[in-house]
Enzyme design. Sequence first.
Site, mmCIF file in Angstrom:
data_model
loop_
_atom_site.group_PDB
_atom_site.id
_atom_site.type_symbol
_atom_site.label_atom_id
_atom_site.label_comp_id
_atom_site.label_asym_id
_atom_site.label_seq_id
_atom_site.Cartn_x
_atom_site.Cartn_y
_atom_site.Cartn_z
ATOM 1 N N SER A 76 -5.841 -0.974 -6.449
ATOM 2 C CA SER A 76 -5.443 -0.158 -7.600
ATOM 3 C C SER A 76 -6.319 -0.575 -8.776
ATOM 4 O O SER A 76 -6.919 -1.664 -8.754
ATOM 5 C CB SER A 76 -3.975 -0.457 -7.925
ATOM 6 O OG SER A 76 -3.609 0.084 -9.170
ATOM 7 N N TYR A 134 3.002 -6.581 -9.649
ATOM 8 C CA TYR A 134 2.272 -5.508 -8.944
ATOM 9 C C TYR A 134 0.770 -5.798 -8.980
ATOM 10 O O TYR A 134 0.076 -5.729 -7.965
ATOM 11 C CB TYR A 134 2.583 -4.155 -9.590
ATOM 12 C CG TYR A 134 1.864 -2.994 -8.928
ATOM 13 C CD1 TYR A 134 2.208 -2.581 -7.649
ATOM 14 C CD2 TYR A 134 0.833 -2.306 -9.587
ATOM 15 C CE1 TYR A 134 1.546 -1.508 -7.034
ATOM 16 C CE2 TYR A 134 0.178 -1.243 -8.985
ATOM 17 C CZ TYR A 134 0.533 -0.854 -7.711
ATOM 18 O OH TYR A 134 -0.121 0.202 -7.098
HETATM 19 N N1 NAP Z 1 -0.292 6.816 -7.002
HETATM 20 C C1 NAP Z 1 -1.024 6.001 -7.729
HETATM 21 O O1 NAP Z 1 -1.217 6.239 -8.933
HETATM 22 C C2 NAP Z 1 -1.623 4.763 -7.107
HETATM 23 C C3 NAP Z 1 -2.608 4.098 -7.849
HETATM 24 C C4 NAP Z 1 -3.166 2.938 -7.306
HETATM 25 C C5 NAP Z 1 -2.752 2.485 -6.080
HETATM 26 N N2 NAP Z 1 -1.785 3.152 -5.396
HETATM 27 C C6 NAP Z 1 -1.371 2.621 -4.089
HETATM 28 O O2 NAP Z 1 -1.401 3.652 -3.143
HETATM 29 C C7 NAP Z 1 -0.546 3.330 -2.062
HETATM 30 C C8 NAP Z 1 0.274 4.554 -1.688
HETATM 31 O O3 NAP Z 1 1.165 4.858 -2.732
HETATM 32 P P1 NAP Z 1 1.451 6.350 -3.231
HETATM 33 O O4 NAP Z 1 0.900 6.464 -4.584
HETATM 34 O O5 NAP Z 1 1.051 7.316 -2.203
HETATM 35 O O6 NAP Z 1 3.045 6.287 -3.410
HETATM 36 P P2 NAP Z 1 4.224 6.939 -2.557
HETATM 37 O O7 NAP Z 1 4.145 8.420 -2.586
HETATM 38 O O8 NAP Z 1 5.470 6.302 -3.093
HETATM 39 O O9 NAP Z 1 3.936 6.446 -1.085
HETATM 40 C C9 NAP Z 1 4.177 5.126 -0.683
HETATM 41 C C10 NAP Z 1 4.187 5.103 0.818
HETATM 42 O O10 NAP Z 1 4.417 3.754 1.242
HETATM 43 C C11 NAP Z 1 5.428 3.779 2.219
HETATM 44 N N3 NAP Z 1 6.158 2.527 2.286
HETATM 45 C C12 NAP Z 1 6.815 1.863 1.303
HETATM 46 N N4 NAP Z 1 7.417 0.771 1.813
HETATM 47 C C13 NAP Z 1 7.125 0.741 3.132
HETATM 48 C C14 NAP Z 1 7.447 -0.120 4.206
HETATM 49 N N5 NAP Z 1 8.217 -1.218 4.025
HETATM 50 N N6 NAP Z 1 6.979 0.157 5.441
HETATM 51 C C15 NAP Z 1 6.220 1.253 5.648
HETATM 52 N N7 NAP Z 1 5.864 2.108 4.684
HETATM 53 C C16 NAP Z 1 6.325 1.862 3.445
HETATM 54 C C17 NAP Z 1 6.326 4.942 1.864
HETATM 55 O O11 NAP Z 1 6.993 5.420 3.024
HETATM 56 P P3 NAP Z 1 8.534 5.176 3.405
HETATM 57 O O12 NAP Z 1 9.298 5.071 2.123
HETATM 58 O O13 NAP Z 1 8.860 6.380 4.228
HETATM 59 O O14 NAP Z 1 8.532 3.920 4.207
HETATM 60 C C18 NAP Z 1 5.300 5.966 1.410
HETATM 61 O O15 NAP Z 1 4.796 6.680 2.502
HETATM 62 C C19 NAP Z 1 0.274 2.131 -2.518
HETATM 63 O O16 NAP Z 1 -0.250 0.957 -1.938
HETATM 64 C C20 NAP Z 1 0.063 2.123 -4.020
HETATM 65 O O17 NAP Z 1 0.217 0.840 -4.567
HETATM 66 C C21 NAP Z 1 -1.230 4.300 -5.874
#
Ligand code: NAP
Length: 255
Positions: free
Chosen positions: A150, A163
């Site tokens: 991130s 985080y």
């Molecule tokens: N969106 C942003 O602005 C952003 C920016 C920088 C980095 N990121 C990173 O991108 C990645 C994806 O996040 P996102 O933005 O797509 O958010 P999101 O829509 O909340 O997706 C998060 C995903 O992680 C899964 N997850 C959470 N806990 C889990 C567990 N214990 N086992 C398996 N899966 C799990 C969730 O699935 P379930 O709940 O179904 O398990 C969901 O599919 C993360 O690592 C986040 O830190 C996001």
Amino acid sequence: MNNTASNDTDNIRGKVVVITGASSGLGEATACHLAAAGASVVLGARRADRLTSLAGKLSAAGGKALALETDVTRFDQVKRLVDTAVQTCGRIDVMINNAGLMPQSLLERLKIDEWDRMIDVNIKGVLYGIAAALPYMQQQKSGHFINVSSVAGHKVRPGGTVYSATKHAVRVISEGLRQEVKPYNIRTTLISPGAVDTELPNTITDPVVGENMRKFYDEYAIPPDSFAQAVAFAMSQPPNVDVNEILYRPTRQEF
Ligand SMILES: NC(=O)c1ccc[n+]([C@@H]2O[C@H](COP(=O)([O-])OP(=O)(O)OC[C@H]3O[C@@H](n4cnc5c(N)ncnc54)[C@H](OP(=O)(O)O)[C@@H]3O)[C@@H](O)[C@H]2O)c1
């Protein structure tokens, strides 16, 4: 030296890609993008209903997709996800360690359960993904890890300490991995997005931090296909080109 540039789908078509956290956000967008480009996608997350309906949608559109309920805090489940990909598709070409959560709060709130959860999912989940896929990739003498950090893996601000710490850890793990897997012809890519429009802010339980973050996302966040495009760029390079880091933000984002 074969360094011929290929178009995107040439180096994506036919690849077997395991994606954790594929039930929403960046993982879901990447599954859609790669399946449309001809990859076989093997999807893991805890919400089995969402995964199954996504896999059904991708298959109906002519793609190859498989869903398996997976909690990345359980090594046995991550191993089962990767083993299933190899048993079903014959190999694993790309492991995308994407699952994560971001319950931000000031340290003084002492939300210790949330710190534990971030460490378990954001750090240990990535390590478990590496542990599950590495033996296959070593044996194949090829493979590609794509780990998700991130902008917070490069910076820190009040409320984001734990985080940021987990995302800094993912960066360090990825760089160590990069150096260690050289003998096995394995590529490593770290992708560090800024604000992308997903369900991530919903993991914040502190009402003030949550509301500020949602306002920030409403104003700045860009679509999740931006991430899928970065994945596709890294994957579609010729085999002797290893894109190690991609850091990107919404154009308007200052942090
Ligand atoms: N969106 C942003 O602005 C952003 C920016 C920088 C980095 N990121 C990173 O991108 C990645 C994806 O996040 P996102 O933005 O797509 O958010 P999101 O829509 O909340 O997706 C998060 C995903 O992680 C899964 N997850 C959470 N806990 C889990 C567990 N214990 N086992 C398996 N899966 C799990 C969730 O699935 P379930 O709940 O179904 O398990 C969901 O599919 C993360 O690592 C986040 O830190 C996001």
